[in-house]
Design a protein around this motif. Structure first.
Motif, short mmCIF file in Angstrom:
data_model
loop_
_atom_site.label_atom_id
_atom_site.label_comp_id
_atom_site.label_asym_id
_atom_site.label_seq_id
_atom_site.Cartn_x
_atom_site.Cartn_y
_atom_site.Cartn_z
N ALA A 113 0.35 46.21 -12.13
CA ALA A 113 1.71 46.15 -12.67
C ALA A 113 1.89 47.21 -13.73
CB ALA A 113 1.97 44.78 -13.31
N PHE A 115 4.76 47.55 -16.91
CA PHE A 115 5.92 46.99 -17.59
C PHE A 115 6.55 48.09 -18.46
CE2 PHE A 115 5.00 42.67 -16.41
CZ PHE A 115 3.63 42.68 -16.22
N VAL A 125 3.05 41.37 -23.11
CA VAL A 125 3.43 40.84 -21.79
C VAL A 125 2.39 39.83 -21.37
CG1 VAL A 125 4.72 42.84 -20.92
CG2 VAL A 125 2.26 42.73 -20.57
N ALA B 61 9.83 45.53 -14.85
CA ALA B 61 8.45 45.34 -14.40
C ALA B 61 8.33 45.89 -12.99
CB ALA B 61 8.07 43.87 -14.44
N TRP B 63 5.85 45.83 -9.93
CA TRP B 63 4.72 45.03 -9.48
C TRP B 63 4.20 45.50 -8.14
CZ3 TRP B 63 6.76 39.36 -10.52
CH2 TRP B 63 6.67 39.11 -11.90
N LEU B 73 5.87 35.29 -15.77
CA LEU B 73 6.13 36.47 -16.59
C LEU B 73 6.61 36.01 -17.96
CD1 LEU B 73 6.75 39.54 -17.07
CD2 LEU B 73 8.99 39.11 -16.06
#
Lengths: 162, 104
Positions: A113, A115, A125, B61, B63, B73
């Protein structure tokens, strides 16, 4: 400012070098803004295709050489009972964190991921990730002072096929 | 507020600081060959989550399939006040999406 005294150039007061310089300056500002926009909103597609950690880092940041800092912290259990669901949080008090990325070093696709955090959003996060096997998790933050990284080892008893 | 089919949000507001906790129902399927006939299970995972506070992005975000099924989250942002609007939206790699709109 045109150079009125130059003997060169077909247009009065303009040198070719001056024109090129002005053109570069005119291009640099929108390119910089575009780069910022790119960083802030666009999916890092090549990084999500990388199958090796170094390639993912290179795709994300243009380098795999990122200094480690204990000011960036990973909260995650050292032993993951279920590799399919591993709670993890990343936090830092470093100022102006604009991105946090998570990499699972032994997942088939290491990048899990990224962010993107606008100003006003804290350097924190939390999520849950898949871990294929015992490995390390890397967190990388882009801060006002540059890129920093931290790592945490995790033992996985039942792999989560990330 | 129309409840979203797939998103549960908990928001906590304290002194201008908003803490968001979201749980999204989604298979987050990696995509692999499995089953007796070896049929491929196509990948099906959320690629992007966008959160906005009063219309301004507070999180984006990106992913991959390495985020767990039914993803959780949490994040924190400043400058929030009671009654402010918060929206979470997700999109996946099969063109599906959902969003939830709440007041803090």
């Amino acid at each position: 400012m045109p150079d009125w005294n130059t003997p060169h150039g077909h247009k009065a007061g303009h040198t070719r070098r001056g024109a090129v310089k002005r053109l570069l300056v005119m291009l640099a500002l929108p390119v910089a803004a575009w780069c910022r926009a790119l960083l802030a909103g666009e999916r890092p597609v090549p990084a999500f295709r990388a199958e090796r950690v170094a390639d993912a880092l290179q795709a994300l940041y243009g380098t795999a050489d990122i200094p480690e800092s204990d000011k960036l912290r990973i909260g995650m259990a050292a032993l993951a009972e279920n590799g399919a669901v591993v709670p993890i949080k990343v936090e830092t008090d470093l100022p102006e964190v604009s991105e946090i990325a998570l990499i699972a070093t032994r997942n088939p696709v290491p990048l899990v991921a990224r962010f993107d955090l606008p100003p006003g959003t804290r350097g924190f996060v939390a999520t849950r990730i898949k871990l294929a096997e015992t490995s390390e998790v890397l967190a990388i933050a882009r801060t006002a002072g540059g890129l920093v990284m931290t790592r945490k080892a995790v033992e996985v008893t039942i792999g989560g096929c990330g | 507020m129309t409840p979203a089919a797939t998103i549960k949000l908990r928001t906590a507001l304290k002194g201008g600081t908003a803490t968001i906790r979201a749980l999204i129902r989604h298979p987050m399927e990696v995509g692999r060959r499995s089953g007796k006939d070896g049929a491929a299970v196509p990948s099906h995972f959320i690629t992007r989550v966008t959160c906005e506070h009063n219309g301004k992005p507070v999180l984006i975000a990106h992913w991959g399939a390495g985020v767990s099924k039914d993803p959780y989250l949490s994040f924190i942002f400043e400058g929030a006040a009671p009654g402010d609007r918060f929206v979470l939206r997700w999109e996946d790699n099969q063109g599906e999406a959902d969003s939830l709109d709440v007041s803090l």
